[in-house]
Design a protein around this motif. Structure first.
Motif, mmCIF file in Angstrom:
data_model
loop_
_atom_site.group_PDB
_atom_site.id
_atom_site.type_symbol
_atom_site.label_atom_id
_atom_site.label_comp_id
_atom_site.label_asym_id
_atom_site.label_seq_id
_atom_site.Cartn_x
_atom_site.Cartn_y
_atom_site.Cartn_z
ATOM 1 N N GLU A 142 -49.903 11.030 4.821
ATOM 2 C CA GLU A 142 -49.079 11.702 3.814
ATOM 3 C C GLU A 142 -48.004 12.603 4.412
ATOM 4 N N THR A 143 -48.234 13.091 5.645
ATOM 5 C CA THR A 143 -47.308 14.037 6.242
ATOM 6 C C THR A 143 -46.971 13.650 7.678
ATOM 7 N N GLN A 144 -45.843 14.168 8.140
ATOM 8 C CA GLN A 144 -45.359 13.926 9.494
ATOM 9 C C GLN A 144 -44.778 15.236 10.019
ATOM 10 N N ASN A 145 -44.561 15.285 11.337
ATOM 11 C CA ASN A 145 -43.952 16.496 11.857
ATOM 12 C C ASN A 145 -43.034 16.199 13.026
ATOM 13 N N SER A 146 -42.176 17.164 13.292
ATOM 14 C CA SER A 146 -41.386 17.223 14.512
ATOM 15 C C SER A 146 -41.570 18.614 15.094
ATOM 16 N N LEU A 147 -41.429 18.725 16.405
ATOM 17 C CA LEU A 147 -41.724 19.974 17.091
ATOM 18 C C LEU A 147 -40.514 20.475 17.864
ATOM 19 N N ILE A 148 -40.330 21.787 17.820
ATOM 20 C CA ILE A 148 -39.400 22.459 18.721
ATOM 21 C C ILE A 148 -40.270 23.362 19.589
ATOM 22 N N ALA A 149 -40.513 22.934 20.824
ATOM 23 C CA ALA A 149 -41.468 23.611 21.704
ATOM 24 C C ALA A 149 -40.730 24.454 22.743
ATOM 25 N N PHE A 150 -41.352 25.558 23.139
ATOM 26 C CA PHE A 150 -40.712 26.547 23.997
ATOM 27 C C PHE A 150 -41.470 26.721 25.310
#
Length: 281
Positions: free
Chosen positions: A39-47
């Motif tokens: 149902e859901t997906q994600n994208s990441l901005i990692a530091f």
């Protein structure tokens, strides 16, 4: 002991829309995959410090998945924050205080390269503390599966510095944070925001109580939701470099008891007053 932010959640009903907004200001997300259940997906901005900004969205734009009910409910911006810890220990501590808990519950997603990422999460505290208290996560697979390297490297941004939480009751919110995480007495912060702001020395959390009958964007955000995070601030040790590299606006100075810090917001409607940059030592 200071809490370390594992990640913060920015929930939006359209994945492509939030990705476009981030890319427009110079932030480059990496697609993380689809969560179990589909149902859901994600994208990441990692530091570089290991923390990350998670952009979570339905796989079908505009739908309202209940997969993450209690963690993601509103799908209109900053939604929640997470600490990495022993999930069973923090849930046990809350139970001993007579507080309700949910979990530990397993979760997973499949990365684009086919790697399966697995973790355990738990929520704790009274219902009205949702969003004030973080939720807890512990990795079942190696953490580098979940966060395969920083997407923001060799630049001025170092991590997620602070969660600004809009609250209805400063007293109750402070009590929950002190009971469960031993927070110190909060101190006032003077900002150009139309809100009273308190921060906890040494902790990555500030409480915002919007001024009554104000038309500020922050007050509007709190009016639309229960008390919860209203904004996330990313840390930088080189504010001038951050201004040069990213599209930032509304640069201001926040006055803490013994220091002043510059703050700016990413200059695109979807992120403005929701995600910004703060100058750190």
């Amino acid at each position: 002991m200071s809490l370390n932010i594992d990640h913060v959640l920015f929930a939006w009903p359209d994945h492509d829309e939030i990705l476009s907004a981030c890319e427009a200001v110079g932030l480059v997300p990496r697609f993380g995959g689809v969560h179990d259940g589909g149902e859901t997906q994600n994208s990441l901005i990692a530091f570089p410090d290991g923390s990350y900004l998670e952009l979570i969205a339905p796989t079908e734009p505009g739908t309202n998945p209940d997969r993450w009910a209690g963690i993601v409910d509103h799908w209109r911006g900053p939604e929640n924050w997470c600490i990495q810890t022993d999930v069973r220990s923090i849930l046990t501590r809350a139970l001993k205080m007579g507080m309700p808990v949910t979990g530990p519950n397993p979760g997973s997603r499949e990365r684009p390269d086919g790697t399966n990422v697995e973790w355990t999460i738990g929520r704790y505290g009274p219902h009205q503390a949702r969003g004030v208290l973080p939720f807890a996560i512990a990795d079942r697979t190696p953490r580098e599966f979940r966060i395969p390297g920083a997407t923001v490297m060799d630049g001025p941004l170092t991590g997620v510095a602070e969660v600004l939480i809009g609250v209805e009751s400063v007293h109750d919110s402070t009590k929950w944070l002190q009971q469960l995480h031993d927070f110190p007495t909060p101190i006032d912060v003077t900002t150009p925001l139309a809100a009273n702001m308190l921060t906890f020395p040494g902790q990555p959390v500030s409480l915002l109580k919007p001024e009554t009958e104000t038309a500020s964007a922050l007050a509007h955000q709190l009016d639309e939701t229960e008390q919860q995070p209203l904004a996330f601030l990313l840390s930088t040790k080189d504010f001038e470099a951050a201004i040069e590299q990213f599209a930032l606006t509304d640069i201001g100075e926040w006055k803490y008891r013994h220091r002043r810090r510059r703050v700016a917001w990413f200059d695109v409607d979807l992120l403005r007053t929701r995600v910004g940059v703060i100058e750190h030592d």
